[in-house]
Each structure stands twice: as structure tokens, then as C-alpha cells.
Design an enzyme around this catalytic site. Structure first.
Site: not given
Ligand code: RNT
Ligand code: ZN
Length: 418
Positions: A185, A226, A228, A259, A262, A286, A294, A296, A326
Site C-alpha cells: 500500500w 491495496e 484507496k 480495505d 477505502h 483489511h 477512513d 480506522d 486494519d
Molecule cells: C492505509 C492502508 C494501510 C495502512 C497500513 C498501516 O490507508 O489502509 O493498509 O493502514 O499499512
Molecule cells: Zn488497509
């Protein structure tokens, strides 16, 4: 086993069996699922290499809950603690900045030996390891570009780092006898509307092709990419968008990482998984929770988590899916965050597995949408909790919220003394 747990399990099992669900088989299948616990929840994405670097790349941790891990030993100790409260055998997901070494080296100089302590620990405990190159929190990522940078020297630095990361991952897979999933990523993108969207994508494609030019057996290492939609400071354009990586992964035989944070705020990933796996070989998840962006947040038992689990179960996609977490919440106990997120992910999978999938599919084919809706809704209050409690108890892990007192004790005795 506590007789209440056993009795409740027996009663619940009968209810599921009435619909043809083989509960013992479900628990056996659940016990084979590995969740990859992301090490970066343990220290607010700081890492140990290049200490003092600010977190960059358009991601952010908020909160300053005391007790986060400050050394590799502390991080391992905390992960072990979390695993005590999670039934099953799982994996640990490392980022390159979590190298355990006294040497002062840069990201492009990393080698398997800098992770030897992680490997011997994982071996001893029976954990698998996954890996990620760290293409952020570094001077060479200050302007927001890495593998797609217009300066070939900077690009080359990140290419070297990613190549080194695959070597490290390969050594994990070889040493631990199970493949390491290496997730690529990068944060690259623009705050404001770019004039040229194409050139950075061409450069990213070329960098990735260079990184992957050396073949590594999938027995040891599985490459994932990955995408985004946007980040903080890359609101208008992200080079590695969903369409970019979908095309890339399909044409290069790579694993695509979804993810859950994302995409657009109202867009879910659950609806995408079957389409991807119809054409792509493998999927990396993720599992995260976006709240308005986003953000998290720690994974909760929300509709989307359940829908992801249902898709994996109903579509028979579990064998092709790697599940990683994640999220990074710095406002609560770091160990509890892992425990809550992982237990929820497993519990959602269990709930999905306890549904009479074949029967529901038949009803759907017959066009009886009344029964479909009625049964799916009734199943939401079936006693999966009794099955989950039994599963935890059988795996010698705390039942229901019993783990919380132990985390609080650990917090008092260990975390708050750091
Ligand atoms: C970032 C991505 C990625 C990170 C990690 C720390 O938006 O989701 O996966 O969260 O690599
Ligand atoms: Zn991620």
C-alpha cells in the site's frame, strides 16, 4: 466446562440442526480460520525504525491512551496477551518499520536478519507472519509520493525497499511453513485536482513490475496490492485507485486487498468480493471501520462486518481469502482494541456459518422472497451467542466479557507502568 455453557450450547445446537446446520462442522471450520492481527494497533503506527518520524501518508491515529508498546519485546508481550483472549491459531501482521534491530539502517537496507526475533517468537508460539513494506513516515515520502514519484532516485529507493520486503516475507514463509501475505500500500496522491492523472499511474505500474520481476514461490510469499480512494492530503487523487489495482492484480496474477475504509462513505466492500473472486485468484481483506471517513475505528459487529462474513461463507470464498485487520484507535486500551476487533470478526464469521445457506439459496431460486426475508431476519436472533461461548470455553479462552477484567489487570500491572 461450565454446565450452563454446555446446556445452552446443546439447546442452541438443536435449533440450528432443525434447519440442517451441522454445528460441530461449523466450529471445526471456524477453528481453521486465521485472522492476521496488525501489529500497528499496539503502538499507534509508530514502529521502531526511524523513531521520531511523524506518522504520514494520509492516515492518522487519534487519542493518547497510555501504555502503548515502545519496544519489540513489549509489542510481542501485548500481542501474546491479546491472543490469550482470542480462540484459534492466528497470524501477526508486521510492517517494515517494526524491524527488531539495534542497527541504524534505512528501509532499503532491511534484510531477513532484522526480523529474526519476530520469526523465532512466531515459531515458538505457532503464529504465522504477514508483512508490509512501509512507504510512509519517512523523509523520502514527505511530498506524498513514493513508487510513483517523478524523481527516479526517490522511486528507486522505494522500489529497493519493496524488493527487500518481499525477501523478508519469503524468509517468513520459509521459516514458518505457511505463506506470508505481503501487502503493498502506498499513499501517493494529490490534495488538489491534478492535471496529469496518467503519468503517475504509468510510473506506479512500472515500479510494481520492477518490484515483482523476481519470482518468489507462493508457497512462501503472496503479493497483495491495496487500493484507496482518498487520504488526508490526497483528497482529490490517489494514484493507486481501485480500478488501477484491479487491473494490475488481474493482469499480473496478484492478490487484491480490499480495505473496508477505502471507498466512498456509503460504499461497502461486501458487494465487491464475489465479483473480484470470480476473476482474481485470491483476496486479502483489511477489516476496518470507517466512520465518516477512513478513520480506522475498531471493528464492531455492524451490518457491514456481517455482510462481509456472509459473502465469504455464502459464496464459498473463505479458501481464497486472507483476513487481516486494519484499525488504529489510540483512545482506548491497545490490547482491548485487538481483542474486540478480532473476536467480532470471528463471531461474525460464526454467525454467517450458522445460517442455513443451502436452504436459503433454494428459497431464493424458487422466487419465494417472502420466506427469504422472513428467515434471514429470524436468524438474526438465533442463539449464536451460546455457540460462541461454547467455542471460547472449549478453546480455553475467556467466555463473554470475562477477558475484560484480565485486560484491566494487565493494564494496571504492565501497561500503566511503562
Ligand atoms: C492505509 C492502508 C494501510 C495502512 C497500513 C498501516 O490507508 O489502509 O493498509 O493502514 O499499512
Ligand atoms: Zn488497509
Amino acid at each position: 466446562m461450565d454446565t450452563n455453557i454446555q446446556n445452552s450450547y446443546n439447546e442452541a445446537k438443536k435449533l440450528y440442526e432443525k434447519h440442517g446446520v451441522d454445528v460441530e462442522d461449523v466450529l471445526e471450520r471456524l477453528s481453521r480460520i486465521k485472522i492476521s492481527l496488525h501489529c500497528w494497533q499496539g503502538d499507534d503506527v509508530r514502529g521502531f525504525l526511524n523513531k521520531g518520524q511523524e506518522l504520514s501518508g494520509g492516515i492518522a491515529v487519534t487519542g493518547s491512551y497510555p501504555g502503548r508498546a515502545g519496544t519489540p519485546d513489549q509489542l510481542r508481550q501485548d500481542l501474546e496477551k491479546a491472543f490469550e483472549f482470542i480462540p484459534g491459531q492466528h497470524k501477526v501482521n508486521l510492517h517494515a518499520i517494526y524491524a527488531d534491530t539495534e542497527e541504524h539502517i534505512d528501509l532499503d537496507e532491511l534484510e531477513p536478519r532484522h526480523f529474526e526475533n519476530w520469526v523465532s517468537w512466531a515459531k515458538e508460539k505457532g503464529y504465522g507472519l504477514d508483512f508490509n513494506p512501509t512507504c510512509f513516515s519517512h523523509d523520502k515520502a514527505k511530498d506524498g509520493f513514493t513508487l510513483s514519484h517523478s524523481n527516479p532516485e526517490i522511486r528507486e529507493f522505494w522500489i529497493k525497499h519493496c524488493k527487500a520486503s518481499r525477501k523478508i516475507a519469503e524468509s517468513f514463509g520459509r521459516e514458518l511453513g505457511q505463506p506470508c501475505v505481503t501487502n503493498f500500500w502506498i499513499p501517493d496522491g494529490y490534495k488538489d485536482t491534478p492535471v496529469d492523472r496518467m503519468s503517475p499511474r504509468v510510473r506506479l505500474m512500472e515500479s510494481l513490475d520492477d518490484i515483482f520481476s523476481e519470482p518468489i514461490s507462493e508457497e512462501y510469499n503472496i503479493d497483495a496490492v491495496e487500493s484507496k480512494l482518498f487520504g488526508i492530503g490526497s483528497e482529490s487523487y490517489v494514484v493507486g485507485s481501485h480500478e488501477f489495482y484491479m487491473g494490475y492484480a488481474l493482469t499480473r496474477g496478484k492478490t487484491l486487498c480490499f480495505d473496508s475504509g477505502h471507498f466512498h462513505p456509503t460504499e461497502t466492500i461486501s458487494n465487491k468480493l464475489s465479483s473480484w473472486l470470480l476473476f482474481g485468484d485470491q483476496l486479502l481483506l483489511h477489516v476496518s471501520r470507517p466512520v465518516r471517513w477512513d478513520s480506522d475505528h475498531v471493528v464492531t459487529m455492524d451490518d457491514e462486518l456481517l455482510d462481509i462474513a456472509r459473502e465469504l461463507v455464502r459464496g464459498e470464498l473463505l479458501d481464497k481469502t486472507h483476513i487481516g485487520l486494519d484499525f488504529f484507535d489510540g483512545s482506548i486500551n491497545h490490547v482491548a482494541a485487538w481483542v474486540i476487533g478480532t473476536r467480532n470478526t470471528l463471531k461474525a464469521l460464526l454467525r454467517a456459518m450458522l445460517e442455513p445457506v443451502d436452504k436459503l439459496k433454494e428459497i431464493e431460486l424458487e422466487g419465494d422472497f417472502t420466506s427469504r426475508l422472513a428467515l434471514v431476519e429470524e436468524f438474526k436472533s438465533y442463539p449464536f451467542g451460546a455457540i460462541w461461548d461454547y467455542y471460547c470455553s472449549k478453546a480455553d479462552t475467556p467466555v463473554r466479557e470475562d477477558w475484560l477484567a484480565e485486560v484491566k489487570h494487565y493494564e494496571k500491572e504492565v501497561l500503566f507502568k511503562r
